[in-house]
Structures are given as structure tokens and as C-alpha cells.
Design an enzyme around this catalytic site. Structure first.
Site, PDB file in Angstrom:
ATOM      1  N   LYS A 144       0.824  -1.132   0.101  1.00  0.00           N
ATOM      2  CA  LYS A 144      -0.075   0.122  -0.042  1.00  0.00           C
ATOM      3  C   LYS A 144       0.983   1.294   0.050  1.00  0.00           C
ATOM      4  O   LYS A 144       1.905   1.329   0.693  1.00  0.00           O
ATOM      5  CB  LYS A 144      -0.920   0.009   1.195  1.00  0.00           C
TER       6      LYS A 144
HETATM    7  C1  R5P Z   1      -2.760   4.869   8.223  1.00  0.00           C
HETATM    8  O1  R5P Z   1      -3.312   5.240   9.440  1.00  0.00           O
HETATM    9  C2  R5P Z   1      -3.171   3.568   7.676  1.00  0.00           C
HETATM   10  O2  R5P Z   1      -2.143   3.181   6.898  1.00  0.00           O
HETATM   11  C3  R5P Z   1      -4.379   3.949   6.774  1.00  0.00           C
HETATM   12  O3  R5P Z   1      -4.965   2.554   6.343  1.00  0.00           O
HETATM   13  C4  R5P Z   1      -3.783   4.392   5.318  1.00  0.00           C
HETATM   14  O4  R5P Z   1      -3.272   5.629   5.180  1.00  0.00           O
HETATM   15  C5  R5P Z   1      -5.237   4.589   4.536  1.00  0.00           C
HETATM   16  O5  R5P Z   1      -5.976   5.568   4.906  1.00  0.00           O
HETATM   17  P1  R5P Z   1      -6.401   6.852   4.287  1.00  0.00           P
HETATM   18  O6  R5P Z   1      -6.965   6.631   2.875  1.00  0.00           O
HETATM   19  O7  R5P Z   1      -7.028   7.512   5.357  1.00  0.00           O
HETATM   20  O8  R5P Z   1      -4.958   7.579   4.214  1.00  0.00           O
END
Ligand code: R5P
Length: 256
Positions: free
Chosen positions: A169
Site C-alpha cells: 500500500k
Molecule cells: C494509516 O493510518 C493507515 O495505513 C491507513 O490505513 C492508510 O493511510 C489509508 O487510509 P487513508 O486513505 O485515510 O490514508
């Protein structure tokens, strides 16, 4: 492994809409997730998977809910710390299996103070996951001082893949295609801070066009003025190849 992954990445479309709601693991009661159970209930039917911590899973998700669970298994420093890279693995593989997770995820902090340990943590997590065929998702966390560009994110994604991560990710950026090219495992994008709905849909559209297998999106969904509208719109982009305008109409209709 394939069976678990196919519960997240649709075999029909080859894509995924993961709903990220793990933010409290270092941010506490994040805006939009203060009452997590209430916030996620209407969104669950539109997501392929929930990215969540074990504590919130235990307390806020009905055991009979069918949605596949990707467990955030790292943590440590809170948002009060300058350097967030001091993370450890906080949830065991045994626990992930007991909770019937389809995958486990943790952050790496390339360029951070504890870079080396977070990379070692990832290698260790993969070692523990392989015997159970548990997919590991690595998140390329970005420190305040790091540029979110293809050079930096490409480095971090590739390092994650080299350690054996099964999914990565990361953030969308210019020249995202270069990151995809040099990372042999599927990439999903995080949404990042809340932006205008149309811009968030454009980001999802561009990421898919540039080779991402989907999104693991949080704030741009649950902080929207129409969270259901946004997740439906993101779904249309990811799974139905909808244009930004088509998706925006879905969001607007739901909002009304
Ligand atoms: C961080 O808090 C996590 O990895 C989140 O799952 C990731 O950042 C995705 O969330 P967002 O779309 O709010 O950035």
C-alpha cells in the site's frame, strides 16, 4: 494464500476496494471514526475488505459480518511523537489466524529513524506468515520530511516486495506507472488526507489507469459528507471502470 487473496482482490475484476479504518492505532479517535461501529456499518456492504486493528474488530464488527478482514498488526508511537517510525509487531500470527483474518498488514518507514527495524519487522512477519499462507501487506509510511514522489515511493515499494510482502500500500504520485513497473506485487493506494470528492475520485481513477489493483482508502470515504456515496463512487471507478464524472454522479445522487 490464493484463496485468502481472492477474498480481497476480486477474481472477477482483478481489483479491490479495501476500507481502511485502522487510523486510531496511532491517531486515537480520528474524525469520522469516533464511533467506529456506527461509521463502518453502512460502508461494509460496499467494501471488499476491512483494514482494521484487532481491538476494533473485536469490539465494533459483528462476528457474523461476512466482510474479509485484513488486520493491522503493527503499532507503537502515537501521533504525539515527532518520529512515528518506532513501530513493533503488536499482534501475533496466532491471533490473526484465530480472528480468521485473510491478511495482515504493517508499516515500513523507509528513511525514518527506525527504518532498519521496520524492514526487519516486515521480513519477520513474512517468515511467520508463510507457513500459514497468510498474505502480508506492507504500507510505505511517509515521514513528514519525505517527498511523496515516484523515486522515494518506488524505493519503499520495491524494498517491501524484496522482503516478501504480497501486497503493497502506497500513495499515488506523478509517474506512478514507474512504481508499478518496478514492484512485482499488487499495489493499492491509500487515499491520504481528505481532499475534495472529485479530486479523490480522480486520484483513484488515475491509480487504476496506471496499474494499481485498487485502493485501501479511509479518510476520503469516512470523512466525506456522504461516506456511502463516496464508497459507492470509488467502487464504480475500481470495479466498473467508471469515469470520474460518472462516479461523481453516483456520489452526488447518494448525497441527495
Ligand atoms: C494509516 O493510518 C493507515 O495505513 C491507513 O490505513 C492508510 O493511510 C489509508 O487510509 P487513508 O486513505 O485515510 O490514508
Amino acid at each position: 494464500m490464493k484463496n485468502r487473496l481472492s477474498k480481497v482482490i476480486s477474481p472477477k475484476t482483478g481489483k479491490t476496494v479495501m476500507l481502511a479504518v485502522d487510523h486510531g492505532y496511532f491517531q486515537g479517535p480520528t474524525t469520522g471514526l469516533k464511533e467506529l461501529k456506527k461509521a463502518i456499518e453502512p460502508l461494509i456492504p460496499h467494501a471488499d475488505c476491512l483494514f482494521i486493528t484487532r481491538g476494533m474488530l473485536r469490539n465494533c464488527v459483528d462476528a457474523q459480518t461476512k466482510i474479509p478482514i485484513f488486520l493491522r498488526v503493527s503499532g507503537g508511537p502515537s501521533v504525539l511523537k515527532e518520529d512515528l517510525s518506532d513501530e513493533h509487531i503488536t499482534t501475533s500470527m496466532e491471533e490473526a489466524l484465530r480472528l480468521n483474518a485473510v491478511g495482515v498488514g504493517m508499516s515500513i518507514f523507509v528513511g525514518g529513524e527506525n527504518e532498519s527495524r521496520t524492514i526487519a519487522n516486515l521480513g519477520e512477519l513474512v517468515n511467520e506468515a508463510e507457513p500459514s499462507n497468510m498474505p502480508v501487506l506492507a504500507i510505505t509510511a511517509v515521514g513528514k520530511e519525505m517527498a511523496r514522489d515516484a523515486r522515494y515511493l518506488g524505493l519503499a515499494c520495491r524494498m517491501a516486495a524484496e522482503q516478501g510482502a504480497h501486497i503493497v500500500k502506497t500513495y499515488y504520485c506523478e509517474n506512478f506507472k514507474d512504481i508499478v513497473k518496478s514492484c512485482p506485487v499488487p499495489i493499492v493506494i491509500a487515499g491520504g488526507k481528505k481532499i475534495d470528492e472529485k479530486d479523490a475520485l480522480q486520484m483513484a481513477r488515475s491509480a487504476i489507469d496506471d496499474g494499481a489493483v485498487g485502493v485501501d482508502m479511509g479518510r476520503n470515504i469516512f470523512q466525506s459528507d456522504s461516506p456511502v456515496g463516496m464508497i459507492k463512487a470509488v467502487n464504480a471507478v475500481v470495479h466498473e471502470n467508471a469515469s470520474v464524472d460518472e462516479a461523481y454522479q453516483i456520489y452526488e445522487k447518494e448525497k441527495k
